[in-house]
Design a protein around this motif. Structure first.
Motif, PDB file in Angstrom:
ATOM      1  N   GLY A  34       0.796  -1.313  -0.028  1.00 37.07           N
ATOM      2  CA  GLY A  34      -0.041   0.140  -0.018  1.00 37.07           C
ATOM      3  C   GLY A  34       0.903   1.420  -0.150  1.00 37.07           C
ATOM      4  N   PHE A  35       1.941   1.151   0.296  1.00 36.69           N
ATOM      5  CA  PHE A  35       2.998   2.228   0.181  1.00 36.69           C
ATOM      6  C   PHE A  35       3.784   2.472  -1.007  1.00 36.69           C
ATOM      7  CE2 PHE A  35       2.424   1.194   4.934  1.00 36.69           C
ATOM      8  CZ  PHE A  35       2.412   2.475   5.460  1.00 36.69           C
ATOM      9  N   ASP A  36       3.664   1.722  -2.152  1.00 35.21           N
ATOM     10  CA  ASP A  36       4.414   1.745  -3.163  1.00 35.21           C
ATOM     11  C   ASP A  36       4.261   2.959  -4.099  1.00 35.21           C
ATOM     12  OD1 ASP A  36       5.389  -0.649  -2.428  1.00 35.21           O
ATOM     13  OD2 ASP A  36       4.323  -1.728  -4.095  1.00 35.21           O
ATOM     14  N   GLU A  37       2.609   3.031  -4.299  1.00 37.13           N
ATOM     15  CA  GLU A  37       2.170   4.176  -4.994  1.00 37.13           C
ATOM     16  C   GLU A  37       2.622   5.592  -4.524  1.00 37.13           C
ATOM     17  OE1 GLU A  37       1.297   6.305  -8.185  1.00 37.13           O
ATOM     18  OE2 GLU A  37       1.302   4.317  -8.279  1.00 37.13           O
ATOM     19  N   PRO A  38       2.329   5.706  -3.070  1.00 30.86           N
ATOM     20  CA  PRO A  38       2.737   7.206  -2.708  1.00 30.86           C
ATOM     21  C   PRO A  38       4.235   7.413  -2.759  1.00 30.86           C
ATOM     22  CG  PRO A  38       1.341   6.043  -1.066  1.00 30.86           C
ATOM     23  CD  PRO A  38       1.742   4.983  -2.264  1.00 30.86           C
ATOM     24  N   LEU A  39       5.139   6.317  -2.601  1.00 25.93           N
ATOM     25  CA  LEU A  39       6.592   6.392  -2.815  1.00 25.93           C
ATOM     26  C   LEU A  39       6.883   6.709  -3.893  1.00 25.93           C
ATOM     27  CD1 LEU A  39       9.700   5.890  -1.633  1.00 25.93           C
ATOM     28  CD2 LEU A  39       9.216   3.239  -2.242  1.00 25.93           C
ATOM     29  N   LEU A  40       6.293   6.026  -5.016  1.00 29.62           N
ATOM     30  CA  LEU A  40       6.917   6.216  -6.528  1.00 29.62           C
ATOM     31  C   LEU A  40       6.404   7.391  -6.998  1.00 29.62           C
ATOM     32  CD1 LEU A  40       6.334   2.397  -7.817  1.00 29.62           C
ATOM     33  CD2 LEU A  40       8.467   3.623  -7.319  1.00 29.62           C
ATOM     34  N   ALA A  41       5.191   7.990  -6.372  1.00 31.25           N
ATOM     35  CA  ALA A  41       4.864   9.311  -6.760  1.00 31.25           C
ATOM     36  C   ALA A  41       5.596  10.210  -6.359  1.00 31.25           C
ATOM     37  CB  ALA A  41       3.327   9.398  -6.367  1.00 31.25           C
ATOM     38  N   ALA A  42       6.107  10.123  -5.187  1.00 27.27           N
ATOM     39  CA  ALA A  42       6.975  11.173  -4.482  1.00 27.27           C
ATOM     40  C   ALA A  42       8.605  11.166  -5.233  1.00 27.27           C
ATOM     41  CB  ALA A  42       7.202  10.691  -3.125  1.00 27.27           C
ATOM     42  N   ALA A  43       8.828  10.126  -5.693  1.00 29.74           N
ATOM     43  CA  ALA A  43       9.964   9.896  -6.343  1.00 29.74           C
ATOM     44  C   ALA A  43       9.947  10.629  -7.547  1.00 29.74           C
ATOM     45  CB  ALA A  43      10.473   8.456  -6.417  1.00 29.74           C
ATOM     46  N   ALA A  44       8.823  10.564  -8.330  1.00 38.04           N
ATOM     47  CA  ALA A  44       8.756  11.181  -9.507  1.00 38.04           C
ATOM     48  C   ALA A  44       9.553  10.855 -10.837  1.00 38.04           C
ATOM     49  CB  ALA A  44       8.871  12.755  -9.734  1.00 38.04           C
ATOM     50  N   ILE A  45       9.802   9.446 -10.817  1.00 36.87           N
ATOM     51  CA  ILE A  45      10.602   8.738 -11.678  1.00 36.87           C
ATOM     52  C   ILE A  45      10.090   8.967 -13.178  1.00 36.87           C
ATOM     53  CG2 ILE A  45      11.537   6.505 -12.452  1.00 36.87           C
ATOM     54  CD1 ILE A  45      11.231   5.605  -9.613  1.00 36.87           C
TER      55      ILE A  45
END
Length: 281
Positions: A34-45
């Motif tokens: 459940g933390f994958d999408e918030p993490l990847l969105a914040a990383a802005a890859i």
């Protein structure tokens, strides 16, 4: 020969703990996904980015990052040989060609300067023997202006799995769980600690945002209780109790988890900090 500064963690993650995580990686991804999408969105890859995944474990977030990087690439680093073996196997089976994995102690690994555009981590940064040195080393690996995004465990009172385990306090020695001891799962739970560590390590534009997600810990309370108590921390607690107390602890944990059963699964809330920062330049 690998240079290892954090020998206790190296031993744990190449022993029972790493083997248990590798064998149960699908379940851990159900717990933490459940933390994958918030993490990847914040990383802005974006396409072409060079991504470093810190403490990548069995590589779920590394593979997700590699897909977003497109023509770029992703490198996952971890201490654990069993988990990296699982990561490589998954990358091959999914046909992801722009991802690699390496066994290393991130605190002392000789990165090339400015090698990466972005660094990420899902619960892989709380166990550094010297967090300032580790984050400074990661910073050197980022290009000027490069960014870091990670999630780390926070708010012991908001992590329902921990509250359930603490309910066994008269049967198992749970007093040390949830403390900010370093290294440890809650070593970066305080936003002020995070900002201090990253500032001393040379980062700027540091942000900390509380995030929560529900994860699936098992089919039902009995399944989830067995999973929790067979993990490294649970196994350690049981090893310090007598046979009768161990049996009572298992049954009580099932009872404590029962209210969290819903729609054929046992779901618990986890709390984390979503942290972002940037290398100057």
């Amino acid at each position: 020969m690998r240079h290892i500064a954090n020998r206790d963690q190296d031993q744990a993650w190449n022993g029972y703990e790493g083997t248990f995580w590798a064998a149960n990686q699908d379940r851990w991804d159900g717990v933490n996904g459940g933390f994958d999408e918030p993490l990847l969105a914040a990383a802005a890859i974006t396409g072409g980015d060079r991504v470093l995944d810190i403490g990548c474990g069995a590589g779920r977030t590394t593979r997700l990052a590699a897909r977003r990087a497109g023509a770029g690439r992703a490198l996952g680093l971890d201490l654990s040989a069993p988990m990296l073996g699982r990561a490589r196997e998954s990358a091959r089976s999914e046909g992801i060609g722009n991802v690699t994995f390496e066994q290393a102690d991130i605190q002392v690994h000789p990165f090339g300067t400015g090698t990466f555009d972005v660094a990420i981590s899902r619960f892989g940064v709380m166990f550094f023997a010297d967090p300032v040195a580790a984050f400074a080393n990661i910073g050197r690996a980022l290009r000027p202006g490069g960014r870091i995004a990670f999630v780390c465990t926070a708010r012991a009172d908001r992590n329902e799995w921990l509250q359930a385990i603490r309910g066994l306090g008269d049967l198992l020695p749970v007093d040390g769980l949830g403390t900010s001891a370093n290294p440890g799962m809650f070593s970066l739970a305080d936003p002020e600690t995070v900002r201090d560590v990253l500032s001393r390590a040379g980062y700027e534009a540091i942000g900390t945002t509380p995030v929560e997600a529900y994860g699936t810990w098992g089919r039902d309370a009995s399944d989830a209780a067995a999973f929790l108590l067979d993990s490294g921390p649970g196994r350690h607690l049981l090893s310090r109790a007598g046979e009768d107390d161990r049996a009572r602890a298992r049954q009580r944990l099932v009872d404590l988890l029962r209210p969290h059963e819903r729609e054929g699964a046992l779901q618990l809330r986890s709390a984390a900090l979503l942290v972002t920062a940037r290398r100057p330049g």
